[in-house]
Design an enzyme around this catalytic site. Structure first.
Site, PDB file in Angstrom:
ATOM      1  N   HIS A 176       0.813  -1.233   0.000  1.00  0.00           N
ATOM      2  CA  HIS A 176       0.000   0.000   0.000  1.00  0.00           C
ATOM      3  C   HIS A 176       0.843   1.279   0.000  1.00  0.00           C
ATOM      4  O   HIS A 176       0.285   2.377  -0.008  1.00  0.00           O
ATOM      5  CB  HIS A 176      -0.940   0.015   1.205  1.00  0.00           C
ATOM      6  CG  HIS A 176      -1.999  -1.038   1.161  1.00  0.00           C
ATOM      7  ND1 HIS A 176      -2.840  -1.192   0.079  1.00  0.00           N
ATOM      8  CD2 HIS A 176      -2.352  -2.016   2.052  1.00  0.00           C
ATOM      9  CE1 HIS A 176      -3.663  -2.217   0.305  1.00  0.00           C
ATOM     10  NE2 HIS A 176      -3.378  -2.733   1.485  1.00  0.00           N
ATOM     11  N   ASP A 212      -2.715 -10.429  -3.068  1.00  0.00           N
ATOM     12  CA  ASP A 212      -3.304 -10.020  -1.792  1.00  0.00           C
ATOM     13  C   ASP A 212      -4.787  -9.690  -2.030  1.00  0.00           C
ATOM     14  O   ASP A 212      -5.178  -9.313  -3.131  1.00  0.00           O
ATOM     15  CB  ASP A 212      -2.555  -8.788  -1.277  1.00  0.00           C
ATOM     16  CG  ASP A 212      -2.978  -8.376   0.126  1.00  0.00           C
ATOM     17  OD1 ASP A 212      -2.277  -8.772   1.088  1.00  0.00           O
ATOM     18  OD2 ASP A 212      -4.000  -7.664   0.266  1.00  0.00           O
ATOM     19  N   HIS A 214      -6.379  -7.215  -1.105  1.00  0.00           N
ATOM     20  CA  HIS A 214      -6.597  -5.784  -1.342  1.00  0.00           C
ATOM     21  C   HIS A 214      -5.721  -5.292  -2.491  1.00  0.00           C
ATOM     22  O   HIS A 214      -4.637  -5.826  -2.727  1.00  0.00           O
ATOM     23  CB  HIS A 214      -6.270  -4.995  -0.060  1.00  0.00           C
ATOM     24  CG  HIS A 214      -7.009  -5.505   1.125  1.00  0.00           C
ATOM     25  ND1 HIS A 214      -6.442  -6.388   2.025  1.00  0.00           N
ATOM     26  CD2 HIS A 214      -8.280  -5.292   1.544  1.00  0.00           C
ATOM     27  CE1 HIS A 214      -7.340  -6.695   2.952  1.00  0.00           C
ATOM     28  NE2 HIS A 214      -8.460  -6.048   2.687  1.00  0.00           N
ATOM     29  N   ASP A 302      -4.580 -13.071   2.634  1.00  0.00           N
ATOM     30  CA  ASP A 302      -5.838 -12.615   3.232  1.00  0.00           C
ATOM     31  C   ASP A 302      -7.050 -12.761   2.308  1.00  0.00           C
ATOM     32  O   ASP A 302      -8.150 -12.372   2.672  1.00  0.00           O
ATOM     33  CB  ASP A 302      -5.710 -11.168   3.727  1.00  0.00           C
ATOM     34  CG  ASP A 302      -5.106 -10.221   2.703  1.00  0.00           C
ATOM     35  OD1 ASP A 302      -4.783 -10.659   1.582  1.00  0.00           O
ATOM     36  OD2 ASP A 302      -4.952  -9.029   3.026  1.00  0.00           O
ATOM     37  N   TYR A 340      -4.084 -12.652   7.991  1.00  0.00           N
ATOM     38  CA  TYR A 340      -4.252 -12.231   9.388  1.00  0.00           C
ATOM     39  C   TYR A 340      -4.899 -13.269  10.298  1.00  0.00           C
ATOM     40  O   TYR A 340      -4.991 -13.046  11.493  1.00  0.00           O
ATOM     41  CB  TYR A 340      -5.056 -10.923   9.422  1.00  0.00           C
ATOM     42  CG  TYR A 340      -4.381  -9.859   8.593  1.00  0.00           C
ATOM     43  CD1 TYR A 340      -3.269  -9.175   9.090  1.00  0.00           C
ATOM     44  CD2 TYR A 340      -4.789  -9.588   7.289  1.00  0.00           C
ATOM     45  CE1 TYR A 340      -2.613  -8.230   8.322  1.00  0.00           C
ATOM     46  CE2 TYR A 340      -4.130  -8.643   6.509  1.00  0.00           C
ATOM     47  CZ  TYR A 340      -3.046  -7.973   7.031  1.00  0.00           C
ATOM     48  OH  TYR A 340      -2.391  -7.046   6.259  1.00  0.00           O
TER      49      TYR A 340
HETATM   50 ZN   LIG Z   1      -4.483  -7.245   2.162  1.00  0.00          ZN
END
Ligand SMILES: [Zn+2]
Length: 365
Positions: A176, A212, A214, A302, A340
């Site tokens: 990110h 990922d 995201h 995730d 996570y």
């Molecule tokens: Zn993520």
């Protein structure tokens, strides 16, 4: 005679310093919550892979050249020094502020074209390079951030020297982070740094595949104007209400020389193995078309159904298939991103790396 277990023959590059970052939670929608990006994640990943026979390789210290080619020097210096300044001003001891959390952000709309100043007060400066309230900094954060960069660079060295695969167990994660702004529980962009290192070592073109859950908005924007590093991502649709909200849409295709070298495949919440792998197959074809000399995989775990941070529903079998696919593209640095759920994280990593070993033509357990 008992059958000998076949080891997972992928170097796991690891820095003990990655355990020193204790964000102490995150401020989400105005409330401090415990957070899920905890040191135990790294231990679970390391131990699960070690048990399967993967060699644990210590990260070697690297200079700042590649790091500062990817990131604005101001961001790097800020991360290195902001905790000490925070402590010196008495925020932890006198005001109960035990982590660096910004409260004001110099957005383009606020400045309306003014050159951003560097506020002398650390409580003002805290937002200069940060774009959210959930990416906290504590006393051990910088050591861990830098340890993660060294892990990524060491893994890139191994691949540049001829290894078919290397896995960097980076914590905190990184995708990110843009050239000059951190957020999303990430501080420096380990995957982008690995890609830049592969370029510096002679790879003419690098493909980054981000699986990922995201969108890797930071990696996308670092390479958005460049044709030498292709970026492709599959992720939960930011338009459906998911971080990073402001980027990750299908229309973002790159800019200038980088036009056509960025591909986003946003997926609906609830997407499981079949549609996730179909999307990855499309990314694979595009990545192969750019004929990469080396590959970086932003390996977020995730997207798993068990994960508390995303609504995707991928299984271990899905991650194994994904690992097989991405490693078939070429020599690959796998960089740990999110993931996570401590109970399932180890199994997911083993699945992804076993698949990668198969894809690279190594023996897999
Ligand atoms: Zn993520």
């Amino acid at each position: 005679m008992r059958e000998q277990p076949v080891g997972l023959n992928i170097p796991v590059v690891w820095s003990e310093d990655c355990l020193r970052h204790e964000p102490g939670g995150e401020v989400w929608l105005g409330v401090r919550e415990p957070g899920t990006e905890v040191p135990a994640r790294a231990l679970v990943l390391r131990d699960a892979l070690a048990v399967r026979g993967a060699p644990i390789v210590p990260a070697r210290p690297h200079g700042d050249e590649i790091l500062r080619a990817v990131h604005d020097g101001g961001l790097v210096d800020h991360l290195a020094g902001v905790w000490a300044a925070w402590e010196k001003e008495g925020y932890p001891a006198q005001h109960g502020r035990d982590r660096v959390v910004p409260y004001v952000f110099p957005t383009p709309g606020m400045l309306a074209g003014l050159e951003p100043r560097v506020p002398p007060a650390v409580h003002g400066r805290a937002g200069l390079y940060c774009y959210d309230t959930m990416t906290l900094i504590g006393p051990g954060s910088w050591a861990a951030i830098r340890g993660a960069v060294d892990a990524a660079l060491t893994a890139a060295d191994l691949v540049s020297a001829g290894a078919p695969l290397a896995y960097a167990l980076c914590r905190p994660p990184g995708h990110h982070v843009t050239r000059a702004a951190y957020g999303g529980s990430c501080y420096l962009n380990n995957a982008a740094i690995a890609a830049q290192a592969l370029r510096a070592a002679g790879a003419g073109r690098v493909a980054i595949i981000d699986i990922d859950a995201h969108h890797g908005n930071g990696t996308q924007m670092i390479f958005y104007d460049r044709a030498d590093v292709w970026y492709g991502s599959l992720h939960v649709d930011p338009g459906a209400g998911w971080f990073p909200h402001y980027a990750g849409y299908a229309a973002e295709r790159g800019r200038g020389e980088g036009d056509g070298f960025n591909r986003n495949l946003p997926l609906a919440p609830g997407t499981g193995d079949a549609d996730w792998l179909t999307a990855l197959d499309a990314l694979y074809d595009e990545a192969r078309a750019v004929e990469p000399d080396a590959v970086v995989v932003s390996l977020g775990l995730d997207a798993a159904a068990s994960d508390p941070e995303s609504p995707l529903c991928v299984t271990e079998a899905g991650y194994r298939a994904a690992g097989r696919m991405v490693a078939a593209l070429g020599p690959a640095v796998l960089v740990q991103e999110g993931g996570y759920d401590l109970a399932s994280l180890g199994g997911l990593a083993v699945a992804a790396l076993s698949g990668a070993a198969e894809g690279a033509g190594l023996r897999a357990p």
